[in-house]
Design a protein around this motif. Structure first.
Motif, PDB file in Angstrom:
ATOM      1  N   LEU A 189       0.906  -1.302   0.053  1.00  0.00           N
ATOM      2  CA  LEU A 189      -0.106  -0.007  -0.075  1.00  0.00           C
ATOM      3  C   LEU A 189       0.935   1.339  -0.027  1.00  0.00           C
ATOM      4  N   TYR A 190       1.911   1.373   0.784  1.00  0.00           N
ATOM      5  CA  TYR A 190       2.932   2.406   0.819  1.00  0.00           C
ATOM      6  C   TYR A 190       3.478   2.414  -0.534  1.00  0.00           C
ATOM      7  N   ALA A 236       4.048   0.264  -9.337  1.00  0.00           N
ATOM      8  CA  ALA A 236       3.777   0.568  -7.793  1.00  0.00           C
ATOM      9  C   ALA A 236       2.233   0.748  -7.741  1.00  0.00           C
ATOM     10  N   LEU A 237       1.557   1.263  -8.590  1.00  0.00           N
ATOM     11  CA  LEU A 237       0.125   1.363  -8.371  1.00  0.00           C
ATOM     12  C   LEU A 237      -0.597   0.265  -8.733  1.00  0.00           C
ATOM     13  N   LEU A 273       0.763   4.124  -2.712  1.00  0.00           N
ATOM     14  CA  LEU A 273       0.292   5.583  -2.545  1.00  0.00           C
ATOM     15  C   LEU A 273       1.552   6.554  -2.615  1.00  0.00           C
ATOM     16  N   LEU A 274       2.704   6.280  -2.395  1.00  0.00           N
ATOM     17  CA  LEU A 274       3.976   7.173  -2.049  1.00  0.00           C
ATOM     18  C   LEU A 274       4.751   7.079  -3.439  1.00  0.00           C
ATOM     19  N   ILE A 275       5.094   5.950  -3.963  1.00  0.00           N
ATOM     20  CA  ILE A 275       5.758   6.005  -5.327  1.00  0.00           C
ATOM     21  C   ILE A 275       4.967   6.153  -6.224  1.00  0.00           C
ATOM     22  N   GLY A 276       3.505   5.183  -6.526  1.00  0.00           N
ATOM     23  CA  GLY A 276       2.887   5.367  -7.505  1.00  0.00           C
ATOM     24  C   GLY A 276       2.244   6.730  -7.895  1.00  0.00           C
ATOM     25  N   VAL A 277       1.492   7.408  -6.783  1.00  0.00           N
ATOM     26  CA  VAL A 277       0.802   8.534  -6.670  1.00  0.00           C
ATOM     27  C   VAL A 277       1.820   9.478  -6.884  1.00  0.00           C
TER      28      VAL A 277
END
Length: 520
Positions: free
Chosen positions: A141-142, A171-172, A145-149
């Motif tokens: 999830l991290y 990542a997404l 959220l953090l790398i993908g988004v």
């Protein structure tokens, strides 16, 4: 367009629907855990320090048989469990699994005996696989959220290019899968169900009803917005903004840090903390890809990001410091608690990240304009940042299983008051559980004034377990109280306590009572 509107509605409605959150702890049980009763109780009440939602409540009676006919009701901070009318003699175990307001399950067992105690024990936990799955899904999830988004935000607002989007896309995909797994695993954890129960509606329904479940839905919506931002040209920037808002909301809706008082400060702090982490960490993989195949625009992109990253890192440090101070409450908790140890490791890794960021900002980025070799060095530095960031995700995912020091309720010593015609004795037992305990005896006259004594003897026995009376001499301490240290209490149960105080050569005062020692 309808899909976009629906996702936006889900994101913001779920983000603002949650109320005040905290972390629950059991503070009292009626009848007392470890007590021996003449008749079976009609109801067992569990009281917590905040309102909770019952997940799974199980009763094992004195014969070792699991009883399914219990009725459970909840009212605020109290869970009431209706006992079967035919509860047999022996030691009964009530195992509870309730949902804290921050979405985390609180698990434990209480015991009481009807008549003579038996060897009934709480069932051993065998859900290590579930804990591993929850941890792994949290890491995924991290990543989403953090790398993908964060990577999509970098592409649409900083680099103005889709170069280097391979890692954010992966990542997404991982993050969206992890959000679904997290939701299902949360339901299994809350209800104590096996994996096969995922085919039923129960775990999904209970998970969605919690703040953590809603946070997973918001996280999934944020990652869907980011995925759409990679495909849509006309609305890509708006979608990227909504995705980043979703990152902050999902992290601020649930969890220990976001729900700590004062919530008016902690939730915005967690929101900003999440945004800044995504802005910084999400840009690393695309930057490394740009530096692999530099173009004339690469230097401008790096400088543009560097100018944005520095204030973001400043906000990240300030919000992180505020969250840590509230969670720890005292500096020693950094090394005295599991939560503090995880935070200590995270801080060490973050300091390494900050050192690399400073090197990139003040040495390597200015060198790009005059030295082509600086590109390779900067790329290696950024890749090292990626590795450290991944290590941080792995470490902080462990917070899911570790309550912060602010939520840990100190153990309350046991206390009994023995009153006689001539004297009264106050007895304090610390920590008041099975194992080695310290006894503090306060001797007073019937009027409440200090009672002077030449000698004091403490006698303990537990006939139901075959423990005959054992005597220990008390020592008068500088505080004016009598102390008996390191008394071994090997079993829970109703211990008989007798105190003899020799007040003169010809007079001895003896008082007796019983002390309930709870099970471990």
């Amino acid at each position: 367009m309808r899909l976009l509107a629906a996702l936006a509605t889900l994101l913001f409605a779920a983000g603002f629907a949650s109320g005040a959150l905290a972390h629950a702890a059991l503070i009292s049980v009626e009848p007392a855990s470890g007590s021996t009763l003449a008749t079976a109780p009609k109801v067992v009440e569990l009281r917590f320090n905040e309102p909770v939602t019952p997940g799974a409540i199980r009763l094992i009676d004195g014969t070792g048989r699991a009883r399914d006919e219990t009725r459970v009701s909840a009212s605020g901070d109290t869970i009431s469990i209706q006992m079967p009318a035919d509860l047999p003699e022996g030691t009964a175990v009530v195992s509870y699994r309730v949902v804290s307001q921050d979405g985390h399950p609180i698990v434990g067992s209480v015991m009481f005996s009807v008549g003579m105690p038996s060897e009934t024990k709480p069932s051993a936990s065998t859900d290590h696989w579930l804990a591993a799955l929850i941890w792994l899904a949290r890491v995924g999830l991290y990543l989403g959220l953090l790398i993908g988004v964060g990577g999509v935000w970098f592409a649409r607002w900083i680099s103005w290019s889709l170069v280097g989007m391979t890692v954010p896309r992966m990542a997404l995909a991982v993050g969206l899968s992890s959000a679904v797994v997290s939701l299902g695993a949360l339901g299994l954890d809350l209800l104590g169900l096996p994996p096969a129960a995922l085919a039923t509606a129960a775990p999904w329904k209970v998970a969605v009803a919690t703040s953590a479940g809603r946070a997973f839905l918001v996280a999934a919506a944020a990652m869907l917005f980011a995925s759409l931002a990679l495909r849509s040209a006309w609305s890509s920037r708006a979608l990227a903004i909504m995705a980043m808002v979703g990152v902050g909301l999902s992290l601020a809706m649930s969890g220990h840090a976001a729900t700590a008082p004062p919530r008016m400060m902690m939730r915005p702090a967690m929101f900003l903390h999440g945004l800044c982490v995504a802005l910084w960490i999400g840009a690393l993989a695309p930057l490394a890809a740009l530096l692999s195949k530099p173009t004339p625009a690469t230097l401008a992109v790096v400088k543009r990001f560097s100018g944005i990253a520095m204030p973001a890192v400043g906000v990240l440090a300030l919000t992180g410091l505020a969250l840590a101070i509230v969670q720890l409450e005292k500096f020693s908790a950094l090394v005295e608690t599991r939560y503090g140890l995880i935070l200590s490791i995270k801080l060490g890794l973050v300091l390494m990240l900050l050192a690399l960021a400073a090197l990139n900002r003040f040495r390597l980025t200015p060198a790009l304009a005059r030295d082509r070799g600086a590109q390779a060095i900067l790329k290696r530095s950024i890749l090292l940042e990626c590795v450290i960031a991944l290590a941080i995700f792995v470490v902080v995912a462990g917070w899911r299983f570790t309550p912060p020091p602010r939520t840990i309720i100190p153990e309350t010593p046991l206390a009994i008051h023995i009153h006689g015609d001539k004297a009264m004795f106050q007895v304090l037992v610390s920590p008041g559980k099975v194992g080695k305990d310290d006894f503090v005896l306060q001797l007073m006259t019937g009027e409440g004034t200090p009672l002077a004594a030449k000698e004091v003897t403490l006698t303990l026995s537990l006939p139901e377990r075959g423990i005959e009376p054992m005597e220990r001499d008390a020592l008068l301490g500088p505080d004016g109280y009598w102390h008996v240290r390191k008394v071994e209490l090997p079993f829970a149960g109703r211990w008989r306590v007798r105190i003899e105080a020799l007040v003169s050569d010809f007079e001895k005062i003896t008082l007796a009572d019983e002390l309930e020692v709870p099970p471990p």
